[in-house]
Design a protein around this motif. Structure first.
Motif, PDB file in Angstrom:
ATOM      1  N   CYS A   1       0.166   0.760   8.031  1.00  0.00           N
ATOM      2  CA  CYS A   1      -0.977  -0.153   8.129  1.00  0.00           C
ATOM      3  C   CYS A   1      -1.169  -0.616   9.559  1.00  0.00           C
ATOM      4  O   CYS A   1      -0.216  -0.677  10.347  1.00  0.00           O
ATOM      5  CB  CYS A   1      -0.762  -1.374   7.234  1.00  0.00           C
ATOM      6  SG  CYS A   1      -0.764  -0.973   5.479  1.00  0.00           S
TER       7      CYS A   1
ATOM      8  N   VAL B   1      -5.205  -2.741   7.390  1.00  0.00           N
ATOM      9  CA  VAL B   1      -5.846  -1.563   6.811  1.00  0.00           C
ATOM     10  C   VAL B   1      -4.816  -0.447   6.682  1.00  0.00           C
ATOM     11  O   VAL B   1      -4.101  -0.144   7.639  1.00  0.00           O
ATOM     12  CB  VAL B   1      -7.037  -1.093   7.678  1.00  0.00           C
ATOM     13  CG1 VAL B   1      -7.669   0.162   7.105  1.00  0.00           C
ATOM     14  CG2 VAL B   1      -8.074  -2.198   7.813  1.00  0.00           C
TER      15      VAL B   1
ATOM     16  N   GLY C   1      -8.849   5.444   6.807  1.00  0.00           N
ATOM     17  CA  GLY C   1      -8.510   4.448   5.799  1.00  0.00           C
ATOM     18  C   GLY C   1      -8.135   5.087   4.472  1.00  0.00           C
ATOM     19  O   GLY C   1      -8.762   6.051   4.049  1.00  0.00           O
ATOM     20  N   MET C   2      -7.092   4.543   3.853  1.00  0.00           N
ATOM     21  CA  MET C   2      -6.588   5.058   2.572  1.00  0.00           C
ATOM     22  C   MET C   2      -6.815   4.028   1.471  1.00  0.00           C
ATOM     23  O   MET C   2      -6.628   2.838   1.698  1.00  0.00           O
ATOM     24  CB  MET C   2      -5.085   5.321   2.659  1.00  0.00           C
ATOM     25  CG  MET C   2      -4.681   6.482   3.531  1.00  0.00           C
ATOM     26  SD  MET C   2      -5.052   8.074   2.774  1.00  0.00           S
ATOM     27  CE  MET C   2      -4.114   7.988   1.271  1.00  0.00           C
ATOM     28  N   THR C   3      -7.170   4.498   0.295  1.00  0.00           N
ATOM     29  CA  THR C   3      -7.314   3.617  -0.861  1.00  0.00           C
ATOM     30  C   THR C   3      -5.963   3.004  -1.196  1.00  0.00           C
ATOM     31  O   THR C   3      -4.938   3.679  -1.148  1.00  0.00           O
ATOM     32  CB  THR C   3      -7.851   4.412  -2.068  1.00  0.00           C
ATOM     33  OG1 THR C   3      -9.104   4.992  -1.697  1.00  0.00           O
ATOM     34  CG2 THR C   3      -8.055   3.516  -3.273  1.00  0.00           C
TER      35      THR C   3
ATOM     36  N   ARG D   1     -10.864  -2.050  -0.764  1.00  0.00           N
ATOM     37  CA  ARG D   1     -10.644  -0.633  -1.058  1.00  0.00           C
ATOM     38  C   ARG D   1      -9.523  -0.064  -0.193  1.00  0.00           C
ATOM     39  O   ARG D   1      -8.631   0.620  -0.683  1.00  0.00           O
ATOM     40  CB  ARG D   1     -11.932   0.161  -0.844  1.00  0.00           C
ATOM     41  CG  ARG D   1     -11.880   1.574  -1.421  1.00  0.00           C
ATOM     42  CD  ARG D   1     -13.172   2.336  -1.221  1.00  0.00           C
ATOM     43  NE  ARG D   1     -13.472   2.584   0.184  1.00  0.00           N
ATOM     44  CZ  ARG D   1     -12.861   3.506   0.943  1.00  0.00           C
ATOM     45  NH1 ARG D   1     -11.934   4.255   0.433  1.00  0.00           N
ATOM     46  NH2 ARG D   1     -13.208   3.673   2.205  1.00  0.00           N
ATOM     47  N   THR D   2      -9.559  -0.373   1.114  1.00  0.00           N
ATOM     48  CA  THR D   2      -8.537   0.133   2.043  1.00  0.00           C
ATOM     49  C   THR D   2      -7.846  -0.999   2.796  1.00  0.00           C
ATOM     50  O   THR D   2      -6.891  -0.748   3.522  1.00  0.00           O
ATOM     51  CB  THR D   2      -9.157   1.090   3.091  1.00  0.00           C
ATOM     52  OG1 THR D   2     -10.103   0.362   3.877  1.00  0.00           O
ATOM     53  CG2 THR D   2      -9.832   2.283   2.424  1.00  0.00           C
ATOM     54  N   SER D   3      -8.346  -2.223   2.648  1.00  0.00           N
ATOM     55  CA  SER D   3      -7.801  -3.340   3.424  1.00  0.00           C
ATOM     56  C   SER D   3      -7.196  -4.406   2.527  1.00  0.00           C
ATOM     57  O   SER D   3      -7.500  -4.489   1.334  1.00  0.00           O
ATOM     58  CB  SER D   3      -8.895  -3.959   4.298  1.00  0.00           C
ATOM     59  OG  SER D   3      -9.874  -4.587   3.490  1.00  0.00           O
TER      60      SER D   3
ATOM     61  N   LYS E   1      -3.637   3.354   6.517  1.00  0.00           N
ATOM     62  CA  LYS E   1      -4.116   4.568   7.185  1.00  0.00           C
ATOM     63  C   LYS E   1      -3.351   5.796   6.702  1.00  0.00           C
ATOM     64  O   LYS E   1      -2.171   5.713   6.366  1.00  0.00           O
ATOM     65  CB  LYS E   1      -3.919   4.441   8.707  1.00  0.00           C
ATOM     66  CG  LYS E   1      -4.707   3.314   9.347  1.00  0.00           C
ATOM     67  CD  LYS E   1      -6.166   3.625   9.382  1.00  0.00           C
ATOM     68  CE  LYS E   1      -6.939   2.601  10.195  1.00  0.00           C
ATOM     69  NZ  LYS E   1      -8.319   2.991  10.389  1.00  0.00           N
ATOM     70  N   ASP E   2      -4.050   6.951   6.736  1.00  0.00           N
ATOM     71  CA  ASP E   2      -3.364   8.204   6.446  1.00  0.00           C
ATOM     72  C   ASP E   2      -2.869   8.814   7.761  1.00  0.00           C
ATOM     73  O   ASP E   2      -2.992   8.193   8.822  1.00  0.00           O
ATOM     74  CB  ASP E   2      -4.271   9.167   5.662  1.00  0.00           C
ATOM     75  CG  ASP E   2      -5.473   9.668   6.447  1.00  0.00           C
ATOM     76  OD1 ASP E   2      -5.544   9.460   7.690  1.00  0.00           O
ATOM     77  OD2 ASP E   2      -6.370  10.277   5.823  1.00  0.00           O
TER      78      ASP E   2
ATOM     79  N   SER F   1       0.808  -1.226   0.000  1.00  0.00           N
ATOM     80  CA  SER F   1       0.000   0.000   0.000  1.00  0.00           C
ATOM     81  C   SER F   1       0.837   1.271   0.000  1.00  0.00           C
ATOM     82  O   SER F   1       0.312   2.346  -0.300  1.00  0.00           O
ATOM     83  CB  SER F   1      -0.911   0.019   1.224  1.00  0.00           C
ATOM     84  OG  SER F   1      -0.136   0.106   2.413  1.00  0.00           O
TER      85      SER F   1
END
Length: 181
Positions: free
Chosen positions: A54, A115, A123-125, A85-87, A117-118, A50
């Motif tokens: 996470c 997941v 949650g981040m794409t 989407r985020t996970s 994270k920003d 990602s």
């Protein structure tokens, strides 16, 4: 950020020597130590995929198949099996190796939902998973099914919707004594 990445691009493995400080009262490597290593490698794999920080959202069933001895090498391998989407679902495999005999054993496998994270903790794409073979498709499908089954199981036993009458037959013959009021 790339739109899709292969599992190979974020695959991670580590090998560590198991020391006496890792042992439990029975003289074997403590399961908690192995779980800690599994969580670390799942984090590394998910973060690599990602390109984000996470967090662990859940861990699917961990069965300890074989004890790990002090003095053995433990290798952990992690790869992305599923992306939402985020996970992501990260498959983690643990193997031990006896240094003197060379005998290797599969000790456990588990699936960590991580997941991305920003900076604010939202949650981040993430990039999707580019699957290049049947084995990758099988792992993706299995992870998707496991996710659906967990959701179904959680909603079926939601305390606001649970009706004991619907589960009496299921509980029959179990080591339970019901004294409901």
């Amino acid at each position: 950020m790339e739109e899709f990445k292969t599992a190979h691009e974020s695959k991670v493995s580590i090998t560590q020597l198991m020391l006496p400080s890792h042992s439990n009262f029975g003289g074997k490597v403590h399961g908690g130590h192995i779980l800690n290593l599994m969580d670390q490698i799942a984090f590394a794999c998910a973060s690599k995929h990602s390109q984000r920080y996470c967090v662990t959202a859940s861990v699917n069933r961990v069965d300890f198949l074989h004890p790990i001895e002090v003095g053995e090498l433990v290798t952990l391998k992690a790869s992305i099996n599923y992306t939402g989407r985020t996970s992501m679902v990260v498959g983690v495999r643990v193997e031990s190796e006896n240094i003197t005999t060379g005998t290797k054993r599969h000790c456990n496998s588990s699936y960590f939902t991580m997941v991305a994270k920003d900076e604010q903790g939202k949650g981040m794409t993430i990039p999707g998973l580019l699957v290049e073979n049947t084995e990758g498709a099988r792992r993706f499908a299995r992870s998707k099914r496991r996710k659906e089954e967990a959701f179904s199981r959680d909603t079926q036993f939601d305390s606001s919707k649970f009706k004991i009458e619907e589960h009496m037959e299921f509980l029959e013959g179990e080591n339970i004594k019901l004294s409901l009021r």
